[in-house]
Write a protein that holds these residues in place. Structure first.
Motif, PDB file in Angstrom:
ATOM      1  N   GLN A  18      -3.553   9.865 -19.549  1.00 34.55           N
ATOM      2  CA  GLN A  18      -2.876  11.030 -20.120  1.00 34.55           C
ATOM      3  C   GLN A  18      -1.957  11.700 -19.100  1.00 34.55           C
ATOM      4  OE1 GLN A  18      -4.156  13.543 -23.044  1.00 34.55           O
ATOM      5  NE2 GLN A  18      -6.067  12.505 -23.486  1.00 34.55           N
ATOM      6  N   ALA A  19      -2.418  11.825 -17.866  1.00 30.28           N
ATOM      7  CA  ALA A  19      -1.572  12.426 -16.835  1.00 30.28           C
ATOM      8  C   ALA A  19      -0.330  11.569 -16.600  1.00 30.28           C
ATOM      9  CB  ALA A  19      -2.360  12.585 -15.538  1.00 30.28           C
ATOM     10  N   TRP A  20      -0.513  10.255 -16.674  1.00 34.17           N
ATOM     11  CA  TRP A  20       0.610   9.330 -16.497  1.00 34.17           C
ATOM     12  C   TRP A  20       1.680   9.601 -17.541  1.00 34.17           C
ATOM     13  CZ3 TRP A  20      -0.342   5.060 -12.971  1.00 34.17           C
ATOM     14  CH2 TRP A  20       0.774   4.232 -12.784  1.00 34.17           C
ATOM     15  N   ARG A  21       1.244   9.784 -18.785  1.00 37.87           N
ATOM     16  CA  ARG A  21       2.197   9.995 -19.880  1.00 37.87           C
ATOM     17  C   ARG A  21       2.777  11.403 -19.859  1.00 37.87           C
ATOM     18  NH1 ARG A  21       0.141  11.398 -24.694  1.00 37.87           N
ATOM     19  NH2 ARG A  21      -1.777  10.241 -24.259  1.00 37.87           N
ATOM     20  N   ARG A  22       1.947  12.421 -19.658  1.00 32.44           N
ATOM     21  CA  ARG A  22       2.406  13.810 -19.711  1.00 32.44           C
ATOM     22  C   ARG A  22       3.356  14.153 -18.569  1.00 32.44           C
ATOM     23  NH1 ARG A  22      -0.537  16.812 -23.307  1.00 32.44           N
ATOM     24  NH2 ARG A  22      -2.461  15.860 -24.076  1.00 32.44           N
ATOM     25  N   LEU A  23       3.109  13.565 -17.397  1.00 38.51           N
ATOM     26  CA  LEU A  23       3.920  13.891 -16.219  1.00 38.51           C
ATOM     27  C   LEU A  23       4.976  12.831 -15.927  1.00 38.51           C
ATOM     28  CD1 LEU A  23       1.063  15.215 -13.884  1.00 38.51           C
ATOM     29  CD2 LEU A  23       2.696  16.568 -15.220  1.00 38.51           C
ATOM     30  N   ASP A  24       5.125  11.885 -16.844  1.00 36.15           N
ATOM     31  CA  ASP A  24       6.148  10.849 -16.704  1.00 36.15           C
ATOM     32  C   ASP A  24       6.058  10.195 -15.320  1.00 36.15           C
ATOM     33  OD1 ASP A  24       8.228   9.208 -17.377  1.00 36.15           O
ATOM     34  OD2 ASP A  24       9.801  10.680 -16.965  1.00 36.15           O
ATOM     35  N   VAL A  25       4.876   9.699 -15.004  1.00 37.15           N
ATOM     36  CA  VAL A  25       4.604   9.130 -13.680  1.00 37.15           C
ATOM     37  C   VAL A  25       5.367   7.816 -13.500  1.00 37.15           C
ATOM     38  CG1 VAL A  25       2.806   8.082 -12.233  1.00 37.15           C
ATOM     39  CG2 VAL A  25       2.368  10.235 -13.432  1.00 37.15           C
ATOM     40  N   ASP A  26       5.877   7.626 -12.305  1.00 37.81           N
ATOM     41  CA  ASP A  26       6.523   6.364 -11.939  1.00 37.81           C
ATOM     42  C   ASP A  26       6.077   6.001 -10.530  1.00 37.81           C
ATOM     43  OD1 ASP A  26       8.004   4.118 -12.219  1.00 37.81           O
ATOM     44  OD2 ASP A  26       9.957   5.082 -12.094  1.00 37.81           O
ATOM     45  N   LEU A  27       6.161   4.726 -10.211  1.00 37.27           N
ATOM     46  CA  LEU A  27       5.712   4.228  -8.915  1.00 37.27           C
ATOM     47  C   LEU A  27       6.904   3.795  -8.078  1.00 37.27           C
ATOM     48  CD1 LEU A  27       2.747   2.065 -10.238  1.00 37.27           C
ATOM     49  CD2 LEU A  27       2.618   4.372  -9.282  1.00 37.27           C
ATOM     50  N   ILE A  28       6.891   4.173  -6.821  1.00 36.99           N
ATOM     51  CA  ILE A  28       7.987   3.862  -5.898  1.00 36.99           C
ATOM     52  C   ILE A  28       7.465   2.931  -4.808  1.00 36.99           C
ATOM     53  CG2 ILE A  28       9.663   4.826  -4.285  1.00 36.99           C
ATOM     54  CD1 ILE A  28       9.415   7.480  -5.832  1.00 36.99           C
ATOM     55  N   LYS A  29       8.150   1.806  -4.627  1.00 34.91           N
ATOM     56  CA  LYS A  29       7.774   0.796  -3.628  1.00 34.91           C
ATOM     57  C   LYS A  29       6.328   0.341  -3.817  1.00 34.91           C
ATOM     58  CE  LYS A  29      11.109   2.220  -0.089  1.00 34.91           C
ATOM     59  NZ  LYS A  29      11.312   2.628   1.326  1.00 34.91           N
ATOM     60  N   TRP A  30       5.994   0.036  -5.070  1.00 30.45           N
ATOM     61  CA  TRP A  30       4.643  -0.445  -5.402  1.00 30.45           C
ATOM     62  C   TRP A  30       4.465  -1.870  -4.879  1.00 30.45           C
ATOM     63  CZ3 TRP A  30       0.426   1.956  -6.764  1.00 30.45           C
ATOM     64  CH2 TRP A  30      -0.638   1.254  -7.342  1.00 30.45           C
ATOM     65  N   PRO A  31       3.336  -2.169  -4.229  1.00 37.71           N
ATOM     66  CA  PRO A  31       3.119  -3.521  -3.692  1.00 37.71           C
ATOM     67  C   PRO A  31       3.035  -4.560  -4.815  1.00 37.71           C
ATOM     68  CG  PRO A  31       1.581  -1.929  -2.745  1.00 37.71           C
ATOM     69  CD  PRO A  31       2.246  -1.249  -3.889  1.00 37.71           C
ATOM     70  N   PRO A  32       3.263  -5.826  -4.494  1.00 38.30           N
ATOM     71  CA  PRO A  32       3.209  -6.886  -5.508  1.00 38.30           C
ATOM     72  C   PRO A  32       1.791  -7.122  -6.028  1.00 38.30           C
ATOM     73  CG  PRO A  32       3.531  -7.814  -3.320  1.00 38.30           C
ATOM     74  CD  PRO A  32       3.675  -6.339  -3.169  1.00 38.30           C
ATOM     75  N   ILE A  44      -4.539   1.903   3.221  1.00 39.69           N
ATOM     76  CA  ILE A  44      -3.503   2.663   3.923  1.00 39.69           C
ATOM     77  C   ILE A  44      -2.348   1.754   4.328  1.00 39.69           C
ATOM     78  CG2 ILE A  44      -2.998   4.004   5.996  1.00 39.69           C
ATOM     79  CD1 ILE A  44      -5.849   5.093   5.856  1.00 39.69           C
ATOM     80  N   ILE A  45      -2.684   0.553   4.815  1.00 41.36           N
ATOM     81  CA  ILE A  45      -1.643  -0.389   5.245  1.00 41.36           C
ATOM     82  C   ILE A  45      -0.806  -0.863   4.054  1.00 41.36           C
ATOM     83  CG2 ILE A  45      -1.241  -2.675   6.234  1.00 41.36           C
ATOM     84  CD1 ILE A  45      -3.762  -2.212   7.956  1.00 41.36           C
ATOM     85  N   VAL A  46      -1.491  -1.257   2.980  1.00 40.89           N
ATOM     86  CA  VAL A  46      -0.797  -1.812   1.813  1.00 40.89           C
ATOM     87  C   VAL A  46       0.089  -0.772   1.138  1.00 40.89           C
ATOM     88  CG1 VAL A  46      -1.135  -2.767  -0.505  1.00 40.89           C
ATOM     89  CG2 VAL A  46      -2.509  -3.616   1.406  1.00 40.89           C
ATOM     90  N   PHE A  47      -0.401   0.481   1.078  1.00 42.51           N
ATOM     91  CA  PHE A  47       0.332   1.519   0.341  1.00 42.51           C
ATOM     92  C   PHE A  47       1.037   2.515   1.264  1.00 42.51           C
ATOM     93  CE2 PHE A  47      -2.916   0.041  -2.603  1.00 42.51           C
ATOM     94  CZ  PHE A  47      -2.172  -0.158  -3.758  1.00 42.51           C
ATOM     95  N   TRP A  48       1.283   2.118   2.496  1.00 38.74           N
ATOM     96  CA  TRP A  48       1.875   3.023   3.473  1.00 38.74           C
ATOM     97  C   TRP A  48       3.235   3.554   3.022  1.00 38.74           C
ATOM     98  CZ3 TRP A  48       0.263   5.808   7.360  1.00 38.74           C
ATOM     99  CH2 TRP A  48       1.178   6.333   8.271  1.00 38.74           C
ATOM    100  N   LYS A  49       4.019   2.712   2.379  1.00 35.95           N
ATOM    101  CA  LYS A  49       5.368   3.108   1.954  1.00 35.95           C
ATOM    102  C   LYS A  49       5.444   3.445   0.470  1.00 35.95           C
ATOM    103  CE  LYS A  49       7.747   0.381   5.516  1.00 35.95           C
ATOM    104  NZ  LYS A  49       8.774  -0.668   5.781  1.00 35.95           N
ATOM    105  N   SER A  50       4.299   3.477  -0.215  1.00 39.01           N
ATOM    106  CA  SER A  50       4.296   3.697  -1.659  1.00 39.01           C
ATOM    107  C   SER A  50       4.180   5.177  -2.001  1.00 39.01           C
ATOM    108  CB  SER A  50       3.138   2.931  -2.310  1.00 39.01           C
ATOM    109  OG  SER A  50       3.252   1.548  -2.069  1.00 39.01           O
ATOM    110  N   TRP A  51       4.912   5.574  -3.016  1.00 33.14           N
ATOM    111  CA  TRP A  51       4.890   6.949  -3.489  1.00 33.14           C
ATOM    112  C   TRP A  51       4.670   6.958  -4.995  1.00 33.14           C
ATOM    113  CZ3 TRP A  51       6.375  11.419  -0.438  1.00 33.14           C
ATOM    114  CH2 TRP A  51       6.659  11.114   0.896  1.00 33.14           C
TER     115      TRP A  51
END
Length: 276
Positions: free
Chosen positions: A142-156, A189-196
């Motif tokens: 629900q938070a994903w939909r209500r706040l229009d969540v998007d992922l930046i530099k998501w790992p593969p 922490i290493i995998v998601f270091w650059k992810s927002w």
């Protein structure tokens, strides 16, 4: 005043007074809190039910079974009313099964217990317990939909899926082998270091590091766990004689569980986005 430089001229853009900016910030914070509250509707109902059935004994069925009935009715109403979509229901059902499997294992390993009676129990675990995990998935969806969540530099996927699997399996294997939660936490922490994660409040975009969002959600679930055990949702061995604060070390467990939950939801969202 803010100066915007162009190729031939400079444009002066007036900035809002400090008071106006403070009011806007307060309005955004209130709106963010409201959206979060709506997203937490399922968990709130569970906690209210825990308190109600603890203070007011209900007839005909044991307490755990009443909690199951309430959760089922709440889930039906949320889909029926449109608060949750059928796709979200599938994700929530998956979390129910994942959580119930973990509960059965942990209870039979002596990590915690459900001491009260109930007709709908499997190997000592009441079926309503799976909804506590499902409510976390409900909040995320629900938070994903209500706040229009998007992922930046998501790992593969080839990094995310094995990591989520390893975190989940460690909840089981650490009883027979070494506990590698801190190694897994470092790997996160290493995998998601650059992810927002980016989100919007009233159309205004914001973002925060993924790792920070994991920590915040994990901490608040630990707070919720203290409330749940106070109302007898389950019981740790040190709470058999009297209720006491859940050990702060449990934050790390919830943090890892939140990471698994987030990774599953994020992966499913990305997969669906790629399917035409």
């Amino acid at each position: 005043m803010k100066i915007v430089k162009g190729s031939e001229h400079k444009t002066l853009i007036p900035q809002k007074p400090i008071g106006a900016r403070a009011i806007q910030a307060a309005e955004q914070l209130i709106r963010f809190g409201w959206e979060q509250a709506l997203s937490c509707l399922f968990p709130v109902v569970i906690f209210a039910s825990l308190a109600l059935t603890k203070l007011i004994p209900l007839p005909l069925l044991p307490r755990y079974d009443w909690l199951l009935v309430i959760c089922l009715l709440m889930q039906w109403w949320m889909v029926r009313s449109g608060l949750e979509t059928r796709d979200e229901l599938k994700v929530i059902t998956l979390f129910h099964l994942v959580g119930l499997t973990l509960e059965i294992f942990k209870v039979n390993m002596g990590s915690w217990s459900y001491p009260e009676e109930g007709y709908f129990k499997i190997l000592g675990v009441p079926l309503y317990s799976g909804f506590m995990y499902a409510s976390v998935a409900s909040y995320l969806c629900q938070a994903w939909r209500r706040l229009d969540v998007d992922l930046i530099k998501w790992p593969p996927f080839w990094m995310v899926v094995p990591l989520a699997s390893a975190i989940y399996l460690n909840f089981f294997t650490h009883h027979f082998w070494i506990d590698v939660r801190w190694w897994l936490s470092a790997l996160v922490i290493i995998v998601f270091w650059k992810s927002w994660v980016s989100y919007k409040v009233n159309g205004i975009p914001y973002r925060m590091p993924i790792a920070l969002s994991f920590v915040l959600i994990g901490f608040f679930i630990w707070v919720a766990e203290n409330i749940a055990t106070f109302f007898g949702a389950w019981q740790y061995p040190n709470q058999a004689d009297a209720w006491s604060l859940v050990h702060l070390g449990k934050v790390s467990s919830w943090l890892l569980l939140v990471i698994v939950s987030f990774l599953i939801v994020a992966t499913l969202k990305l997969v669906k986005r790629r399917i035409p």
